[in-house]
Design a protein around this motif. Structure first.
Motif, mmCIF file in Angstrom:
data_model
loop_
_atom_site.group_PDB
_atom_site.id
_atom_site.type_symbol
_atom_site.label_atom_id
_atom_site.label_comp_id
_atom_site.label_asym_id
_atom_site.label_seq_id
_atom_site.Cartn_x
_atom_site.Cartn_y
_atom_site.Cartn_z
ATOM 1 N N TRP A 128 -8.677 1.433 -99.808
ATOM 2 C CA TRP A 128 -8.981 0.067 -99.388
ATOM 3 C C TRP A 128 -9.300 -0.014 -97.893
ATOM 4 C CZ3 TRP A 128 -10.672 -3.642 -102.219
ATOM 5 C CH2 TRP A 128 -10.277 -3.787 -103.541
ATOM 6 N N THR A 129 -8.567 0.729 -97.070
ATOM 7 C CA THR A 129 -8.825 0.668 -95.624
ATOM 8 C C THR A 129 -10.207 1.229 -95.297
ATOM 9 O OG1 THR A 129 -7.590 2.744 -95.401
ATOM 10 C CG2 THR A 129 -6.404 0.698 -94.913
ATOM 11 N N ASP A 130 -10.560 2.358 -95.920
ATOM 12 C CA ASP A 130 -11.912 2.896 -95.743
ATOM 13 C C ASP A 130 -12.949 1.882 -96.203
ATOM 14 O OD1 ASP A 130 -10.753 5.227 -94.860
ATOM 15 O OD2 ASP A 130 -11.875 6.534 -96.225
ATOM 16 N N SER A 131 -12.665 1.228 -97.317
ATOM 17 C CA SER A 131 -13.630 0.283 -97.894
ATOM 18 C C SER A 131 -13.895 -0.888 -96.951
ATOM 19 C CB SER A 131 -13.113 -0.228 -99.244
ATOM 20 O OG SER A 131 -12.970 0.843 -100.165
ATOM 21 N N VAL A 132 -12.845 -1.366 -96.269
ATOM 22 C CA VAL A 132 -13.036 -2.457 -95.310
ATOM 23 C C VAL A 132 -13.920 -1.987 -94.152
ATOM 24 C CG1 VAL A 132 -11.901 -4.022 -93.697
ATOM 25 C CG2 VAL A 132 -10.866 -3.570 -95.932
#
Length: 308
Positions: free
Chosen positions: A92-96
């Motif tokens: 999720w952090t990479d995706s943001v």
């Protein structure tokens, strides 16, 4: 098509000159940091201050223009975020951070000089209107979403994180001071005006050369599929949404041109700064800036042809 490339190419030749100078050792890497510090912290804030201070807010501050541009930005952010998560199974952090790369267009270093060459200095009013809200909007959306998925900051702490990130930004300070002068009607003394003009004349050429030096640091590596998605969202989807909404909302021709061409710019260097701040998707963000900037030579010329 050659005429359109003649509008865009000089901008990228200056970027390429900076890239080649650092690549061949003619310009030290440490000098790039100094040049970018000068442009990002001093010269460009002076440019934005002067532009906002003298902007006719009654004529240029148009809600339809902002809706056309920032609706596309928001759609690209969430398309990048969920695309990275659902299609490429990124955390999720990479995706943001990947969504932020699709969100944050290079509105100043590329958008301003390309629009100026295509339509002239007098047509930049809508560009400055978009830029006035750009950093604040993008950081507000990006940081808020990142802190939510990390589930580490809530309430006052979240607001403090967002405000600190925005108002430590020199460009935001220049824009804010410009609004103060504009709204209060404070006069700018002639001597100060001449000093500002000297800084402004150096801003964009120096920034473009420095951008080339910065891009040399970014090696084309990372997830090819994710990078292709970011470039597609930034260079095709964002300007397409701006064009469709702008046409539907009845924007004037200069407003439509500014909205579409500004939306068609590659991801800005701030996308890597955002990824580095959170320690995620740094290679993808860096490579997207490099590849997207190279592709903008062709895509910007195509969008100029579409909007006239």
């Amino acid at each position: 098509m050659l005429d359109l490339l003649a509008i865009v190419l000089p901008v990228f030749l200056v970027v390429g000159a900076g890239y080649a100078a650092v690549w061949r050792g003619l310009f030290k890497d440490s000098a790039v940091d100094g040049l970018m510090a000068f442009t990002q912290k001093f010269a460009i804030p002076c440019l934005l201050f002067s532009a906002i201070a003298t902007l006719d807010l009654g004529a240029e501050l148009d809600l339809g223009l902002l809706i056309a541009f920032y609706s596309g930005s928001t759609l690209c952010f969430f398309a990048g975020l969920f695309g990275a998560r659902l299609l490429f199974n990124r955390p999720w952090t990479d995706s943001v951070a990947i969504g932020f790369s699709a969100l944050f267009a290079n509105t100043v270093l590329l958008g301003l000089p390309i629009s100026e060459r295509a339509y002239g200095v007098d047509a930049l009013g809508p560009n400055y209107t978009i830029i006035a809200f750009h950093a604040a909007f993008c950081y507000l959306l990006g940081i808020t979403t990142m802190e939510i998925v990390r589930a580490e900051t809530r309430g006052v702490r979240l607001a403090g994180t967002v405000v600190k990130a925005m108002f430590q930004n020199s460009l935001m300070i220049g824009i804010g001071l410009g609004f103060i002068v504009n709204l209060t009607g404070l006069p700018i003394p002639g001597v100060l005006r001449e000093a500002l003009d000297l800084m402004i004349r150096a801003a964009l050429p120096a920034a473009l050369f420095g951008l080339g030096g910065v891009l040399y640091r970014y090696r084309p590596e990372g997830d090819v599929g994710v990078i292709a998605m970011i470039c597609g969202l930034s260079l095709i989807m964002h300007p397409a949404v701006a064009f469709g909404l702008g046409t539907g909302l009845g924007l004037s021709t200069p407003q439509l041109q500014s909205a579409v061409i500004t939306a068609a710019m590659a991801p800005g260097v701030n996308t890597y700064i955002f990824a580095d701040m959170y320690g995620c998707a740094r290679r993808v963000a860096a490579t997207s800036v490099l590849v997207g900037t190279a592709l903008t030579v062709l895509t910007a010329a195509a969008w100029i042809a579409i909007v006239g």
